[in-house]
Design a protein around this motif. Structure first.
Motif, mmCIF file in Angstrom:
data_model
loop_
_atom_site.group_PDB
_atom_site.id
_atom_site.type_symbol
_atom_site.label_atom_id
_atom_site.label_comp_id
_atom_site.label_asym_id
_atom_site.label_seq_id
_atom_site.Cartn_x
_atom_site.Cartn_y
_atom_site.Cartn_z
ATOM 1 N N ARG A 90 4.997 -9.398 -1.412
ATOM 2 C CA ARG A 90 5.302 -8.174 -2.132
ATOM 3 C C ARG A 90 4.306 -7.099 -1.716
ATOM 4 O O ARG A 90 3.094 -7.345 -1.677
ATOM 5 N N ILE A 91 4.801 -5.933 -1.419
ATOM 6 C CA ILE A 91 3.908 -4.853 -1.013
ATOM 7 C C ILE A 91 3.810 -3.840 -2.139
ATOM 8 O O ILE A 91 4.817 -3.448 -2.723
ATOM 9 N N GLU A 92 2.582 -3.494 -2.460
ATOM 10 C CA GLU A 92 2.359 -2.561 -3.556
ATOM 11 C C GLU A 92 1.538 -1.403 -3.015
ATOM 12 O O GLU A 92 0.465 -1.608 -2.458
ATOM 13 N N MET A 93 2.043 -0.198 -3.152
ATOM 14 C CA MET A 93 1.330 0.966 -2.639
ATOM 15 C C MET A 93 0.798 1.791 -3.808
ATOM 16 O O MET A 93 1.469 1.945 -4.823
ATOM 17 N N ALA A 94 -0.421 2.295 -3.647
ATOM 18 C CA ALA A 94 -0.954 3.231 -4.628
ATOM 19 C C ALA A 94 -1.435 4.425 -3.849
ATOM 20 O O ALA A 94 -2.062 4.263 -2.796
ATOM 21 N N ASN A 95 -1.143 5.632 -4.292
ATOM 22 C CA ASN A 95 -1.758 6.741 -3.592
ATOM 23 C C ASN A 95 -2.425 7.718 -4.519
ATOM 24 O O ASN A 95 -1.987 7.952 -5.630
ATOM 25 N N SER A 96 -3.536 8.224 -4.050
ATOM 26 C CA SER A 96 -4.396 9.069 -4.869
ATOM 27 C C SER A 96 -5.404 9.738 -3.934
ATOM 28 O O SER A 96 -5.182 9.792 -2.723
ATOM 29 N N TYR A 97 -6.507 10.237 -4.483
ATOM 30 C CA TYR A 97 -7.537 10.805 -3.634
ATOM 31 C C TYR A 97 -8.480 9.711 -3.179
ATOM 32 O O TYR A 97 -8.579 8.661 -3.815
#
Lengths: 290, 290
Positions: free
Chosen positions: A123-130
């Motif tokens: 399972r691939i989990e992406m998080a994006n932020s600074y």
DNA sequence: GTTTTCATATAAGTTCTCCTTATAACTGTT
DNA sequence: AACAGTTATAAGGAGAACTTATATGAAAAC
């Protein structure tokens, strides 16, 4: 716990086969060992678990009740071991990545695609932020890998550079630029820059500040692709990442604006915990990229 | 299973406390033992389970996944042990009794009431059928105790006599009976007997047959209480169990009809498996009765 | 800055558990 | 009657697991 857990494994097999001798064969130990084991278990628990007749054994009521629990326990442990095996062979698990939009789109996407095709059960989990928040995610153990722009430092993290990038100024196709621009000249052009808190922006401003130049953009946008679009329709001069604008440059939608000397190259790095080992999935992904 | 189950207990406590030394105290072994244990477990499973820093440890992702399963297993085993404790202390369990209607009503009922009041958490299960089938239930392990009329024999079962009973002939209050009856005389009276396959009926007929007398009842009924009722309203002479008709005899609803010589006494026995130990509940019930 | 305290790791030696072998006792079968 | 199969028991040996002692490094206390 009143007894050694190992006795339960013996109990389990013995109960399953309703036979000391069969269980012994199955566990690769002697019948005598089983007999002693069960006696020990019974005395530890203070309960008779088997009825011994001269032609075999059977579970007592108490034995049957215990068996249900022991069976459940053993199955659970076997599941655990199998699960670890699957993790090791990348047949299960998850890959938790923290990365900004630009890096995801222009750098990671193709690797993610390949990774998923190779290991479809992860399972691939992406998080994006600074950047700072993404590094925090990694430090909290909520992400395995973070992809950030260098330079970046952190005591607890290892940074592995995985792509060199060059920041370049670009203009629309109709803009006339013959000779290399000096930094001062560029600063006076109508600039389109990425928003203030982006690390690319910091990088750019710091470089100019070293030469005593302050940048005052006419337009600020939030995503890298808009820098390209805006420049291509002559809204101004954008500072973009060359490697992420390849297509548009080749098609002539935008043109590189020669800067002398050019901005120093920087790089994208993958950050992960120094002390904790990477998950098998993260390790595999990192190898794919390198 | 790739490793000793005992290692999982060490793993469990270590993971729970996130500390080798605390786990060591808790398990009453040395810190060194824990360290060696976990190393062995990790090498058996081929997985790093803990991250060791100089100020403690923490679980790796793989460790966390394993922990869920191990926790479940240990809890299950602890439940099993607790369950056995409860059984031993009669705070749980079941009592499965096989007995005919008559015995249940006139003999067991008061004990069942008392037993249930004393051990309210023990589920009581009653089965009733004919003697042979009740004994079969016990032999199949589907009942703990069977209460049957003696004489009865079975290789696999122990019969423990728990009540002596006397079969007597009774008549309604208006029936005139002065002198003792001989067996031949009784046989000629209008008899009301229990149905043919009841063991009481067999007992009665066998006794008469030994004297060359065949009984031909005018009425047959299925339950003991009807024998009493029918006699009391002068439908005939019933053969009942004296101990089970006490009340009606005392109230004068029926009268004993003197038989010379009286029928031999017989008894009710509790039957249980010779080789298998009785459940704690069954043992307690048996003690209550005796 | 130094010392103390608290982590875990490692080495070496010993204890004692657990297993093996051998044998007994008993059942049911051939 | 002999045999194949069951579990129980005794005695002894192998080795795992634990202990003690020490090393090492980090954080806390002084």
């Amino acid at each position: 716990m009143k007894t050694k857990l190992d006795y339960y494994r013996v109990f389990y097999e013995t109960a399953r086969f309703r036979s000391f001798s069969t269980a012994a064969q199955h566990l690769y130990i002697s019948q005598s060992a089983i007999s002693q084991c069960i006696q020990q278990l019974e005395s530890d628990l203070n309960v008779q678990l088997f009825v011994r007749t001269k032609r075999g054994i059977s579970l007592t009521n108490e034995g049957k009740i215990l068996y249900l629990k022991v069976e459940n326990a053993i199955i659970s442990l076997e599941q655990g071991e199998r699960q670890l095996e699957r993790l090791r062979h990348l047949e299960a698990g998850e890959l938790r990545i923290a990365a900004g939009d630009t890096i995801t789109t222009h750098f990671l996407l193709k690797y993610l695609e390949e990774f998923h095709a190779t290991y479809p059960y992860i399972r691939i989990e992406m998080a994006n932020s600074y950047s700072s928040q993404m590094l925090a995610l990694v430090k909290e153990g909520k992400a395995d890998l973070a992809f950030v722009n260098m330079p970046m430092e952190d005591e607890e993290l290892t940074f592995e550079e995985c792509l060199e990038i060059n920041d370049v100024f670009v203009c629309g196709p109709d803009f006339e630029n013959k000779e290399p621009y000096s930094w001062e000249e560029v600063a006076k052009l109508p600039l389109i820059l990425i928003e203030k808190n982006a690390s690319s922006r910091h990088f750019l401003e710091n470089n100019f500040k070293e030469r005593g130049i302050t940048l005052e953009p006419q337009i600020e946008v939030a995503v890298h692709d808009l820098l390209i679009r805006f420049a291509s329709i002559h809204l101004g001069i954008s500072c973009v990442i060359e490697q992420f604008s390849k297509e548009e440059l080749e098609k002539g939608m935008i043109k590189k604006l020669p800067l002398d000397p050019p901005l120093p190259a920087r790089s994208i790095a993958c950050a992960y915990l120094k002390n904790a080992p990477l998950s098998y999935a993260a390790k595999a992904f990192l190898e794919l990229i390198m």
